[in-house]
Write a protein that holds these residues in place. Structure first.
Motif, PDB file in Angstrom:
ATOM      1  N   LEU A 174      -5.644  -4.745  -2.703  1.00 44.20           N
ATOM      2  CA  LEU A 174      -4.618  -4.387  -3.734  1.00 44.20           C
ATOM      3  C   LEU A 174      -3.889  -6.103  -4.166  1.00 44.20           C
ATOM      4  CD1 LEU A 174      -2.182  -3.010  -4.871  1.00 44.20           C
ATOM      5  CD2 LEU A 174      -1.136  -2.968  -2.964  1.00 44.20           C
ATOM      6  N   GLY A 175      -4.151  -7.021  -3.341  1.00 39.68           N
ATOM      7  CA  GLY A 175      -3.873  -8.259  -3.774  1.00 39.68           C
ATOM      8  C   GLY A 175      -4.691  -8.762  -4.661  1.00 39.68           C
ATOM      9  N   GLU A 176      -6.039  -8.467  -4.617  1.00 37.43           N
ATOM     10  CA  GLU A 176      -7.264  -8.843  -5.582  1.00 37.43           C
ATOM     11  C   GLU A 176      -6.671  -7.999  -6.729  1.00 37.43           C
ATOM     12  OE1 GLU A 176     -10.672 -10.737  -4.835  1.00 37.43           O
ATOM     13  OE2 GLU A 176      -8.489 -11.571  -4.608  1.00 37.43           O
ATOM     14  N   ALA A 177      -6.364  -6.882  -6.921  1.00 37.16           N
ATOM     15  CA  ALA A 177      -6.225  -6.005  -8.063  1.00 37.16           C
ATOM     16  C   ALA A 177      -4.944  -6.495  -8.969  1.00 37.16           C
ATOM     17  CB  ALA A 177      -6.198  -4.569  -7.658  1.00 37.16           C
ATOM     18  N   LEU A 178      -3.708  -6.742  -8.140  1.00 34.66           N
ATOM     19  CA  LEU A 178      -2.636  -7.454  -8.550  1.00 34.66           C
ATOM     20  C   LEU A 178      -2.898  -8.616  -9.346  1.00 34.66           C
ATOM     21  CD1 LEU A 178      -0.231  -6.416  -6.131  1.00 34.66           C
ATOM     22  CD2 LEU A 178      -0.107  -5.522  -8.396  1.00 34.66           C
ATOM     23  N   ARG A 179      -3.576  -9.724  -8.750  1.00 30.40           N
ATOM     24  CA  ARG A 179      -3.646 -10.951  -9.140  1.00 30.40           C
ATOM     25  C   ARG A 179      -4.689 -10.972 -10.290  1.00 30.40           C
ATOM     26  NH1 ARG A 179      -8.188 -14.258  -8.734  1.00 30.40           N
ATOM     27  NH2 ARG A 179      -9.382 -12.960  -6.997  1.00 30.40           N
ATOM     28  N   LEU A 180      -5.815 -10.042 -10.482  1.00 33.01           N
ATOM     29  CA  LEU A 180      -6.659  -9.990 -11.611  1.00 33.01           C
ATOM     30  C   LEU A 180      -5.828  -9.458 -12.836  1.00 33.01           C
ATOM     31  CD1 LEU A 180      -9.924  -8.706  -9.820  1.00 33.01           C
ATOM     32  CD2 LEU A 180      -9.507 -11.173 -10.792  1.00 33.01           C
ATOM     33  N   ASN A 181      -5.207  -8.426 -12.398  1.00 40.75           N
ATOM     34  CA  ASN A 181      -4.446  -7.648 -13.691  1.00 40.75           C
ATOM     35  C   ASN A 181      -3.544  -8.572 -14.260  1.00 40.75           C
ATOM     36  OD1 ASN A 181      -5.750  -5.314 -13.285  1.00 40.75           O
ATOM     37  ND2 ASN A 181      -4.562  -4.425 -11.901  1.00 40.75           N
ATOM     38  N   ASN A 182      -2.650  -9.590 -13.467  1.00 41.76           N
ATOM     39  CA  ASN A 182      -1.880 -10.356 -13.852  1.00 41.76           C
ATOM     40  C   ASN A 182      -2.324 -11.787 -14.320  1.00 41.76           C
ATOM     41  OD1 ASN A 182       0.928  -8.924 -13.654  1.00 41.76           O
ATOM     42  ND2 ASN A 182       0.019  -8.449 -11.689  1.00 41.76           N
ATOM     43  N   ARG A 183      -3.812 -12.186 -13.928  1.00 43.11           N
ATOM     44  CA  ARG A 183      -4.503 -13.285 -14.400  1.00 43.11           C
ATOM     45  C   ARG A 183      -3.782 -14.295 -13.453  1.00 43.11           C
ATOM     46  NH1 ARG A 183      -5.655 -12.177 -20.468  1.00 43.11           N
ATOM     47  NH2 ARG A 183      -6.919 -10.126 -20.257  1.00 43.11           N
ATOM     48  N   PHE A 184      -2.996 -14.151 -12.351  1.00 40.74           N
ATOM     49  CA  PHE A 184      -2.501 -15.358 -11.898  1.00 40.74           C
ATOM     50  C   PHE A 184      -1.940 -14.781 -10.356  1.00 40.74           C
ATOM     51  CE2 PHE A 184       1.111 -14.036 -13.976  1.00 40.74           C
ATOM     52  CZ  PHE A 184       2.178 -14.285 -13.280  1.00 40.74           C
ATOM     53  N   MET A 185      -1.521 -15.577  -9.546  1.00 37.94           N
ATOM     54  CA  MET A 185      -1.019 -15.263  -8.173  1.00 37.94           C
ATOM     55  C   MET A 185       0.346 -14.623  -8.430  1.00 37.94           C
ATOM     56  SD  MET A 185      -1.686 -14.531  -4.977  1.00 37.94           S
ATOM     57  CE  MET A 185      -2.723 -15.433  -4.268  1.00 37.94           C
ATOM     58  N   THR A 186       0.809 -13.338  -8.262  1.00 36.90           N
ATOM     59  CA  THR A 186       2.215 -12.902  -8.491  1.00 36.90           C
ATOM     60  C   THR A 186       2.627 -12.866  -7.157  1.00 36.90           C
ATOM     61  OG1 THR A 186       1.408 -10.631  -8.074  1.00 36.90           O
ATOM     62  CG2 THR A 186       1.236 -11.756 -10.484  1.00 36.90           C
ATOM     63  N   GLU A 187       4.034 -12.616  -7.236  1.00 31.31           N
ATOM     64  CA  GLU A 187       4.769 -12.557  -5.658  1.00 31.31           C
ATOM     65  C   GLU A 187       4.282 -11.263  -5.108  1.00 31.31           C
ATOM     66  OE1 GLU A 187       9.313 -11.353  -4.631  1.00 31.31           O
ATOM     67  OE2 GLU A 187       8.767 -11.934  -6.766  1.00 31.31           O
ATOM     68  N   GLU A 188       4.092 -10.092  -5.738  1.00 32.87           N
ATOM     69  CA  GLU A 188       3.497  -8.874  -5.043  1.00 32.87           C
ATOM     70  C   GLU A 188       2.301  -9.063  -4.331  1.00 32.87           C
ATOM     71  OE1 GLU A 188       3.269  -3.873  -5.218  1.00 32.87           O
ATOM     72  OE2 GLU A 188       3.695  -5.251  -7.048  1.00 32.87           O
ATOM     73  N   ALA A 189       1.281  -9.622  -5.358  1.00 34.21           N
ATOM     74  CA  ALA A 189      -0.163  -9.992  -4.632  1.00 34.21           C
ATOM     75  C   ALA A 189       0.008 -10.811  -3.740  1.00 34.21           C
ATOM     76  CB  ALA A 189      -0.776 -10.645  -5.796  1.00 34.21           C
ATOM     77  N   TYR A 190       0.788 -11.838  -3.412  1.00 32.06           N
ATOM     78  CA  TYR A 190       0.880 -12.724  -2.357  1.00 32.06           C
ATOM     79  C   TYR A 190       1.200 -11.989  -1.154  1.00 32.06           C
ATOM     80  CZ  TYR A 190       2.755 -16.660   0.441  1.00 32.06           C
ATOM     81  OH  TYR A 190       2.848 -17.486   1.566  1.00 32.06           O
ATOM     82  N   LYS A 191       2.261 -11.216  -1.244  1.00 31.77           N
ATOM     83  CA  LYS A 191       2.777 -10.344  -0.383  1.00 31.77           C
ATOM     84  C   LYS A 191       1.734  -9.519   0.375  1.00 31.77           C
ATOM     85  CE  LYS A 191       4.667  -6.225  -1.047  1.00 31.77           C
ATOM     86  NZ  LYS A 191       5.537  -5.528  -1.658  1.00 31.77           N
ATOM     87  N   TRP A 192       0.986  -9.049  -0.407  1.00 36.70           N
ATOM     88  CA  TRP A 192      -0.126  -8.169   0.352  1.00 36.70           C
ATOM     89  C   TRP A 192      -1.357  -8.947   0.769  1.00 36.70           C
ATOM     90  CZ3 TRP A 192       1.157  -3.779   1.731  1.00 36.70           C
ATOM     91  CH2 TRP A 192       2.276  -3.098   0.867  1.00 36.70           C
ATOM     92  N   TYR A 193      -1.543 -10.068   0.356  1.00 38.21           N
ATOM     93  CA  TYR A 193      -2.325 -10.989   0.964  1.00 38.21           C
ATOM     94  C   TYR A 193      -2.101 -11.406   2.368  1.00 38.21           C
ATOM     95  CZ  TYR A 193      -5.351 -11.849  -3.320  1.00 38.21           C
ATOM     96  OH  TYR A 193      -6.119 -11.624  -4.495  1.00 38.21           O
ATOM     97  N   VAL A 194      -0.732 -11.794   2.408  1.00 41.75           N
ATOM     98  CA  VAL A 194      -0.184 -12.241   3.671  1.00 41.75           C
ATOM     99  C   VAL A 194      -0.320 -11.095   4.624  1.00 41.75           C
ATOM    100  CG1 VAL A 194       1.848 -13.019   4.720  1.00 41.75           C
ATOM    101  CG2 VAL A 194       1.301 -14.044   2.586  1.00 41.75           C
ATOM    102  N   ALA A 195       0.037  -9.843   4.288  1.00 35.93           N
ATOM    103  CA  ALA A 195       0.139  -8.729   5.354  1.00 35.93           C
ATOM    104  C   ALA A 195      -1.452  -8.635   5.675  1.00 35.93           C
ATOM    105  CB  ALA A 195       0.442  -7.606   4.557  1.00 35.93           C
ATOM    106  N   ALA A 196      -2.242  -8.494   4.840  1.00 37.40           N
ATOM    107  CA  ALA A 196      -3.773  -8.574   5.286  1.00 37.40           C
ATOM    108  C   ALA A 196      -4.436  -9.620   6.250  1.00 37.40           C
ATOM    109  CB  ALA A 196      -4.867  -8.743   4.302  1.00 37.40           C
ATOM    110  N   ALA A 197      -3.749 -11.053   5.898  1.00 37.47           N
ATOM    111  CA  ALA A 197      -4.100 -12.216   6.556  1.00 37.47           C
ATOM    112  C   ALA A 197      -3.747 -11.943   7.996  1.00 37.47           C
ATOM    113  CB  ALA A 197      -3.801 -13.495   5.893  1.00 37.47           C
ATOM    114  N   GLU A 198      -2.167 -11.809   8.217  1.00 37.68           N
ATOM    115  CA  GLU A 198      -1.528 -11.643   9.216  1.00 37.68           C
ATOM    116  C   GLU A 198      -2.391 -10.665  10.261  1.00 37.68           C
ATOM    117  OE1 GLU A 198       0.791 -13.254  10.641  1.00 37.68           O
ATOM    118  OE2 GLU A 198       1.307 -14.478   8.941  1.00 37.68           O
TER     119      GLU A 198
END
Length: 324
Positions: A66-90
């Motif tokens: 989901l983080g990847e999809a949001l980042r690619l769709n917006n072409r940069f790291m968005t707040e929401e994409a970052y949130k989901w990357y952190v959730a996965a990383a944690e």
């Protein structure tokens, strides 16, 4: 303001997803599989709602995608994409840690206003290395592969390939092909590239299959075998080529003429809705095949397409998990 809100949102996410004991329900699992399938068809926008169902249920792989999809769709790291990357990383996802380690100017580190308990990209890089190395030292070949990207230590890519991870075997083959490493006598380089490509293909890695086929010119039987292997794995590119060969458009590699299967395979690529630029190919090739067929044969081909899709993996372009 954006960065303060970003950190607060990420911390809220961590509190909400602090316990991940419950497995996905069948419905949530189906949504995850559907979302990943759409992402792999280059339809990341369509994938988002499906991935979100499983991500909100706590599945770390869905959170990463989901983080990847949001980042690619917006072409940069968005707040929401970052949130989901952190959730996965944690939850220990080292792919997400790798992505967070490269966020740089998108995050509060660029502003110099990170709170004391906030991890910077450098922190994520160190955590990613620590997480992947702990698993790599236990023989996890995939962790070895990601550790190569996290550490830039070429030995980890070689170890991953030696341990049998097909993506690492492919990446190592390409790097050797491009001149990495020392080989004597020089022709040993090509032999090693072919060996790695074959191992990657035998591990069902699509790019490995395509690379290995380059060494099989003149061996039509082998080319047919590996083409059909890639088709059965769901490769959209292989299916297009296979359909064309079965229609003798062009006639090549000794594929038998089978217009019904040829039309059916090309027809099913319509499901991609233009993903990967495939629609132009379909619009070009399908009428050429149809011109050789009766209306009854075309209907039979459509039935074949539906039956094939019901018993095989979804169509895919197999993009790399580490993304773009």
């Amino acid at each position: 303001m954006f960065f303060r809100h970003l950190i607060a949102s990420a911390l809220t996410t961590l509190l909400c997803f602090s316990a991940w004991a419950a497995p996905l329900t069948p419905e949530q699992h189906a949504a995850k599989e559907k979302g990943i399938a759409l992402y792999n068809q280059y339809k990341a926008i369509s994938a988002e709602p499906y991935l979100k169902i499983a991500a909100q249920a706590g599945d770390k792989e869905a959170q990463y995608y989901l983080g990847e999809a949001l980042r690619l769709n917006n072409r940069f790291m968005t707040e929401e994409a970052y949130k989901w990357y952190v959730a996965a990383a944690e939850q220990g996802d080292y792919y997400a840690m790798y992505r967070l380690s490269g966020t740089g100017s998108d995050l509060c580190s660029a502003m110099g206003n990170c709170p004391p308990d906030h991890r910077t990209p450098g922190d994520w890089l160190l955590l990613g290395r620590k997480t992947a190395q702990a698993l790599a030292e236990k023989g996890d070949s995939e962790a070895m592969y990601v550790l190569y990207y996290l550490s830039n230590n070429f030995e980890w890519l070689e170890k991953s390939a030696e341990a049998g991870f097909p993506i690492a075997q492919y990446d190592l083959a390409r790097l050797y092909e491009q001149g990495k490493g020392f080989f004597f006598p020089p022709w040993k380089r090509s032999e090693k590239v072919e060996e790695l490509a074959k191992k990657s293909a035998e591990g069902d890695f699509i790019a490995g299959i395509f690379l290995y086929q380059q060494f099989l010119e003149g061996d039509d039987t082998a080319i047919r075998y590996w083409t059909e292997k890639a088709v059965n794995l769901g490769s959209a590119e292989a299916i297009y080529g296979y359909g064309a060969f079965l229609a003798h458009e062009p006639e090549q590699y000794g594929f038998p003429l089978d217009l019904i299967k040829a039309y059916g395979f090309i027809y099913m690529l319509k499901d991609l809705d233009g993903g990967g630029g495939m629609q132009e190919n379909v619009e070009y090739k399908l009428p050429k095949i149809a011109s050789k067929m009766t209306p009854e044969q075309i209907e039979q081909a459509k039935v074949f397409a539906e039956e094939w899709k019901a018993t095989h993996p979804p169509l895919s372009f197999f993009p790399p998990k580490l993304g773009f």
